[in-house]
Scaffold this motif. Sequence first.
Motif, short mmCIF file in Angstrom:
data_model
loop_
_atom_site.label_atom_id
_atom_site.label_comp_id
_atom_site.label_asym_id
_atom_site.label_seq_id
_atom_site.Cartn_x
_atom_site.Cartn_y
_atom_site.Cartn_z
N ASN A 10 -23.30 63.47 39.13
CA ASN A 10 -24.66 63.75 39.63
C ASN A 10 -25.35 64.96 38.90
OD1 ASN A 10 -26.81 63.30 41.57
ND2 ASN A 10 -26.14 65.10 43.05
N ARG A 11 -25.64 64.89 37.60
CA ARG A 11 -26.33 65.62 36.69
C ARG A 11 -27.69 65.18 36.19
NH1 ARG A 11 -23.62 69.79 33.30
NH2 ARG A 11 -21.31 70.18 34.18
N PRO A 12 -28.55 65.89 36.14
CA PRO A 12 -29.92 65.23 35.56
C PRO A 12 -29.79 64.99 34.07
CG PRO A 12 -30.10 67.71 35.62
CD PRO A 12 -28.78 67.42 36.46
N ILE A 13 -30.44 63.80 33.76
CA ILE A 13 -30.28 63.50 32.27
C ILE A 13 -31.49 63.95 31.72
CG2 ILE A 13 -30.42 61.39 30.95
CD1 ILE A 13 -28.74 59.85 33.03
N THR A 14 -31.16 64.39 30.41
CA THR A 14 -32.08 65.15 29.53
C THR A 14 -32.04 64.62 28.16
OG1 THR A 14 -30.79 67.09 29.03
CG2 THR A 14 -31.82 67.29 30.80
N PRO A 15 -32.83 64.72 27.32
CA PRO A 15 -32.76 64.23 25.98
C PRO A 15 -31.31 64.84 25.22
CG PRO A 15 -35.09 65.00 26.27
CD PRO A 15 -34.06 65.37 27.40
N LEU A 16 -30.96 66.06 25.88
CA LEU A 16 -29.74 66.84 24.98
C LEU A 16 -28.49 66.04 25.61
CD1 LEU A 16 -28.80 69.21 23.57
CD2 LEU A 16 -28.68 70.37 25.75
N ASN A 17 -28.44 65.56 26.90
CA ASN A 17 -27.24 64.92 27.55
C ASN A 17 -27.34 63.45 27.80
OD1 ASN A 17 -28.57 64.73 29.76
ND2 ASN A 17 -27.68 66.42 30.86
N SER A 18 -28.35 62.74 26.98
CA SER A 18 -28.34 61.42 27.65
C SER A 18 -27.42 60.25 27.13
CB SER A 18 -29.82 60.87 27.22
OG SER A 18 -29.92 60.98 25.77
N MET A 38 -11.64 65.21 29.16
CA MET A 38 -12.97 64.92 29.75
C MET A 38 -13.77 66.18 30.08
SD MET A 38 -13.25 65.68 33.23
CE MET A 38 -14.21 64.87 33.90
N GLY A 39 -15.06 65.98 30.36
CA GLY A 39 -15.77 66.98 30.47
C GLY A 39 -17.18 66.83 31.04
N GLU A 40 -18.18 67.52 30.99
CA GLU A 40 -19.78 67.53 31.75
C GLU A 40 -20.27 66.20 30.89
OE1 GLU A 40 -20.37 68.86 27.68
OE2 GLU A 40 -19.00 69.82 29.42
N ASP A 41 -20.62 65.29 31.45
CA ASP A 41 -21.18 64.15 30.98
C ASP A 41 -22.34 63.58 32.22
OD1 ASP A 41 -22.01 61.52 30.11
OD2 ASP A 41 -19.82 60.94 29.57
N ALA A 42 -23.70 63.55 31.90
CA ALA A 42 -24.67 63.32 32.72
C ALA A 42 -24.54 61.77 33.03
CB ALA A 42 -25.97 63.86 32.29
N THR A 43 -24.12 61.10 32.33
CA THR A 43 -24.05 59.62 32.43
C THR A 43 -22.95 59.06 33.02
OG1 THR A 43 -22.71 59.05 30.47
CG2 THR A 43 -25.02 59.10 30.06
N ASP A 44 -22.01 60.09 33.70
CA ASP A 44 -20.83 59.84 34.72
C ASP A 44 -21.80 59.97 36.07
OD1 ASP A 44 -19.05 59.15 32.72
OD2 ASP A 44 -17.72 60.73 33.35
N PRO A 73 -23.28 73.97 33.55
CA PRO A 73 -22.21 74.29 32.74
C PRO A 73 -21.56 73.37 32.02
CG PRO A 73 -21.50 74.45 34.98
CD PRO A 73 -22.86 74.09 35.32
N MET A 74 -21.38 73.71 30.83
CA MET A 74 -20.48 72.85 30.02
C MET A 74 -18.77 73.17 30.68
SD MET A 74 -21.57 73.81 26.16
CE MET A 74 -20.59 72.31 25.35
N THR A 75 -18.09 71.92 30.78
CA THR A 75 -16.91 71.83 31.68
C THR A 75 -16.06 71.04 30.93
OG1 THR A 75 -17.74 70.38 33.09
CG2 THR A 75 -17.73 72.53 33.75
N ASN A 76 -14.52 71.43 30.91
CA ASN A 76 -13.49 70.21 30.61
C ASN A 76 -12.59 70.35 31.44
OD1 ASN A 76 -15.01 71.24 27.66
ND2 ASN A 76 -14.55 69.10 27.79
N VAL A 77 -11.79 69.20 31.66
CA VAL A 77 -10.50 69.34 32.10
C VAL A 77 -9.60 68.41 30.98
CG1 VAL A 77 -8.78 68.05 33.90
CG2 VAL A 77 -11.06 69.04 34.69
N ARG A 78 -8.54 69.22 30.63
CA ARG A 78 -7.72 68.57 29.83
C ARG A 78 -6.31 68.42 30.46
NH1 ARG A 78 -7.68 71.21 24.24
NH2 ARG A 78 -8.71 69.29 23.27
#
Length: 370
Positions: A152-160, A142-148, A215-220
């Motif tokens: 609490n990330r701002p949603i932009t056209p890049l991450n919508s 899993m990782g950065e996801d503005a829709t999760d 930041p881009m982030t991931n937990v594996r």
Amino acid sequence: MSTTTVVEVEEAPVQYVHYHDGGVPGKRRILTGKLAKPTFTEIPRIDFRRIYSDSIDDRKALAKEVGAACRDVGFFSAVNHGVPEVVLSDTFDSVKRFFDLPTEVKMECHNQKSDKFRGYEAFLEGRLDPSTRGDLKEGFLMGEDATDPEQNRPITPLNSKPRNQWPSSPEAAFFRPAIYNYYNHMFDISKRMLRIFALALDKPEDFFDEVTTQPMTNVRAVHYPPQESDADVGIGAHTDFCWFTLVCQSQTKLPALEVLNGNGIWIPVHPEPNTFVVNIADFLKLVTGGTWQSTVHRVRNMGGEERYSMPFFFSPNEDGVVSVLEQFRQKGEEYEEIVVGEYFQRRLDVDRTTHIDGEQDGQTKRRAYL
């Protein structure tokens, strides 16, 4: 009268270790005897209590140790890092419970359904080392996801668009909150650690903050069963593509994580309770002009035990641009600027090609766990 006898000595064959470096196949000659050069034989152990000190001198002293480890090894163990032990133990318990779930529950969020390669990866689907039958592991990414909403990330056209996949079965309801509890603690310590890396480069603590606001982030989460054959590998030799990686590994009698030194010799990393193994990755190698090491590593779980690990990958912003810092540039040389998200996607595409065997009757073929 003297005579001279000429004895022809057959030279030992040249041997290489093969790996993926920056997503590109590479190799390193194995050097022994007189050919061997000075290099590390273990990874440094660094006390991170000073990361929370109010004294800049304390933080700079910590940064000096970290910088030496980054130059000489590319790996170190971080003790007294401040993440509560109960968080780590509870997350390991949840990870084990998840991998014990029925295959059909886990396969609901198979990573081939995701553009970002998020979700569940089954046994032997990865194959970083083409000489093996595949990576003997299963994982969940899993990782950065503005829709999760948890992020609490701002949603932009890049991450919508949604990026993460989560199992919907009631049997797996425990998993998402457990992973997010771990994610939040790892996010916080990583932000602090990035400031120590800045100090280690003789920069202000906030030097990398501007390019790491989102930041881009991931937990594996990864499960490695015991290997029964020397020909197998838990995960093939590779470098990571992020700023840096923090790994918490379960306690096994024999080490499974191995780091490649300058002589092409694999150095074992012994598991230690409540400790993070930290490794420098491609972006910090890039900005330091290769002065810091993005060190090749692999996993071979030969101790007869089940092994679990929880790496956290921390990267710059997806739309961030990074390049070699001025202090590492050579006069007259031209240096490329790298868009972080584009590089990241190229690396994901390389990984994806190691997971696909092809399609048959519209279904993605997967190797069986033998």
